[in-house]
Design an enzyme around this catalytic site. Structure first.
Site, PDB file in Angstrom:
ATOM      1  N   TYR A 151       0.844  -1.199   0.000  1.00 61.06           N
ATOM      2  CA  TYR A 151       0.000   0.000   0.000  1.00 61.06           C
ATOM      3  C   TYR A 151       0.877   1.245   0.000  1.00 61.06           C
ATOM      4  CZ  TYR A 151      -3.242   3.540   1.844  1.00 61.06           C
ATOM      5  OH  TYR A 151      -3.995   4.683   2.047  1.00 61.06           O
ATOM      6  N   LYS A 155       1.265   4.521  -2.715  1.00 63.30           N
ATOM      7  CA  LYS A 155       1.111   5.925  -2.331  1.00 63.30           C
ATOM      8  C   LYS A 155       2.389   6.721  -2.575  1.00 63.30           C
ATOM      9  CE  LYS A 155      -3.193   5.800  -1.139  1.00 63.30           C
ATOM     10  NZ  LYS A 155      -4.205   6.535  -1.938  1.00 63.30           N
TER      11      LYS A 155
END
Length: 245
Positions: A151, A155
């Site tokens: 994740y 980002k």
């Protein structure tokens, strides 16, 4: 700050940060385009907005992404602001068998769809000298939990993409910025299969509290407004101080 007659697309608008942001923009006079997969929740958000355009769509689907732009232009004739908010969390460390599955799902939703939506909207944003806001995360800057390393990679990529596109579009008068929230009370953990209560994070927050969706929405309002007309390529952290620790 008024967004009267401005057209604002918000992806992931059915709940959390996207929903709060849409409602705030609508209160400031914007024509909001609510994009999401859950029609029931989109309708609930729409009831708190003034005459929004609802587009039930999956941003990871290329045909749906095209349809979002087409319906917006057919309805309003322009785009002033694109808020790329749709995102997911999937847990998985490098020793987990599902790491590639988790990585692929998040790259597709958190990055590829964001790039595609930006690509499709840019010609219209150039016409209006509009702006883009990408919702990133502090997870792209600081590794605190190896279960969400994939994740964080997505980002971190959003952060770099934001800067690159900001530099490319500056000559066209289009601003591109990012907002990186810390923990915010949304359904992102539940959707990832994590039942940890948000209150469990309070003790780790220097300001003693987890963020609210409106916190991010108000920052988006500022960045999209003329008050921020000299700001581009910037990543705003809104995390109640957690990155100070």
């Amino acid at each position: 700050m008024s967004f009267s007659d401005k057209v604002v697309i918000i992806t992931g608008a059915s709940s959390g940060i996207g929903a709060a942001t849409a409602i705030l923009f609508s209160k400031e006079g914007a024509n909001v385009v609510l994009v999401g997969r859950n029609e029931t929740r989109l309708d609930e958000v729409a009831q708190q907005c003034k005459d929004p355009l609802i587009v039930k769509a999956d941003v990871t689907d290329s045909e749906d992404a095209n349809r979002i732009i087409e319906e917006t232009i057919n309805t309003y004739g322009k785009i002033d602001v694109l808020i790329n908010n749709a995102g997911i969390v999937r847990y998985g460390g490098i020793l987990d068998e599902n790491i590639l599955e988790a990585f692929d799902a998040m790259m597709n939703t958190n990055l590829r769809s964001l790039v595609n939506m930006t690509r499709l909207a840019v010609p219209y944003l150039i016409d209006t000298k509009g702006n883009i806001i990408n919702i990133s995360s502090i997870a792209g800057k600081n590794v605190r939990d190896p279960r969400i390393v994939a994740y964080g990679v997505t980002k971190a990529a959003v952060d770099n993409f934001t800067k690159g596109v900001a530099l490319e579009l500056a000559k066209h008068g289009v601003r591109v910025n990012a907002i990186s929230p810390g923990p915010v009370k949304t359904e992102i953990l539940v959707n990832a299969g994590d039942d940890t209560p948000w209150e469990a994070f309070d003790a780790f927050m220097p300001l003693g509290k987890v963020g609210e969706p409106d916190d991010i929405g108000h920052l988006a309002l500022f960045l999209a407004s003329d008050k921020a007309n000299s700001i581009t390529g910037v990543d705003y952290i809104c995390d109640n101080g957690v990155m100070l620790k």
